[in-house]
Design a protein around this motif. Sequence first.
Motif, mmCIF file in Angstrom:
data_model
loop_
_atom_site.group_PDB
_atom_site.id
_atom_site.type_symbol
_atom_site.label_atom_id
_atom_site.label_comp_id
_atom_site.label_asym_id
_atom_site.label_seq_id
_atom_site.Cartn_x
_atom_site.Cartn_y
_atom_site.Cartn_z
ATOM 1 N N LEU A 123 0.216 7.420 14.268
ATOM 2 C CA LEU A 123 -0.070 7.682 12.349
ATOM 3 C C LEU A 123 -0.217 9.380 12.021
ATOM 4 O O LEU A 123 -0.308 8.635 10.930
ATOM 5 C CB LEU A 123 -2.105 7.808 13.483
ATOM 6 C CG LEU A 123 -2.725 6.061 14.016
ATOM 7 C CD1 LEU A 123 -3.890 6.367 14.022
ATOM 8 C CD2 LEU A 123 -2.144 5.540 12.605
ATOM 9 N N ARG A 136 -0.400 8.638 3.805
ATOM 10 C CA ARG A 136 -1.007 7.673 2.524
ATOM 11 C C ARG A 136 -1.338 8.755 1.918
ATOM 12 O O ARG A 136 -2.518 8.759 1.268
ATOM 13 C CB ARG A 136 -2.211 7.807 4.012
ATOM 14 C CG ARG A 136 -1.758 6.549 4.631
ATOM 15 C CD ARG A 136 -2.631 5.504 5.358
ATOM 16 N NE ARG A 136 -3.198 4.461 4.758
ATOM 17 C CZ ARG A 136 -2.997 3.563 4.384
ATOM 18 N NH1 ARG A 136 -1.171 2.584 5.297
ATOM 19 N NH2 ARG A 136 -3.349 2.574 3.758
ATOM 20 N N CYS A 155 -5.407 -0.351 4.793
ATOM 21 C CA CYS A 155 -5.801 0.668 5.287
ATOM 22 C C CYS A 155 -7.094 0.585 6.373
ATOM 23 O O CYS A 155 -7.624 1.653 6.572
ATOM 24 C CB CYS A 155 -6.665 1.833 4.091
ATOM 25 S SG CYS A 155 -7.242 -0.459 3.011
ATOM 26 N N TYR A 167 -5.659 0.689 9.907
ATOM 27 C CA TYR A 167 -5.296 2.514 10.021
ATOM 28 C C TYR A 167 -6.213 3.055 10.256
ATOM 29 O O TYR A 167 -5.833 3.734 11.163
ATOM 30 C CB TYR A 167 -4.688 2.877 8.509
ATOM 31 C CG TYR A 167 -4.260 4.145 8.801
ATOM 32 C CD1 TYR A 167 -2.697 4.917 8.829
ATOM 33 C CD2 TYR A 167 -4.933 5.166 8.124
ATOM 34 C CE1 TYR A 167 -2.394 5.951 9.484
ATOM 35 C CE2 TYR A 167 -4.426 6.192 8.034
ATOM 36 C CZ TYR A 167 -3.557 7.022 8.795
ATOM 37 O OH TYR A 167 -3.034 7.959 8.809
ATOM 38 N N CYS A 210 3.412 -1.582 13.012
ATOM 39 C CA CYS A 210 4.678 -1.211 11.431
ATOM 40 C C CYS A 210 5.093 -2.303 10.536
ATOM 41 O O CYS A 210 6.568 -2.482 11.991
ATOM 42 C CB CYS A 210 4.942 -0.079 11.126
ATOM 43 S SG CYS A 210 3.073 1.430 10.879
#
Length: 87
Positions: free
Chosen positions: A9, A14, A56, A59, A72
Amino acid sequence: MVAIKEIPLAQIRRPLPRQTDPEKVKQLMESIAKEGLREPIDVLEVEGQYYGFSGCHRYEAHQRLGKATIKCRVRRAPIGVLQRHLA
């Protein structure tokens, strides 16, 4: 070419702020905790960096669950594609 990878992550940038629905994140957290992630998030790989523009809620659910990585769907792209996403 698209590849499926587990990416930390912390390595996914982002760049666009997104609003998330707390209830949807909560439901995803429950689902991910029981069954794992069903649908990978989409990321662009540009010059060795990963950029996420969708997924989102998934995530955020992974973040809140304390997961180190997320599955991913990775698509390599030139810098021009990234610039169009940011425009």
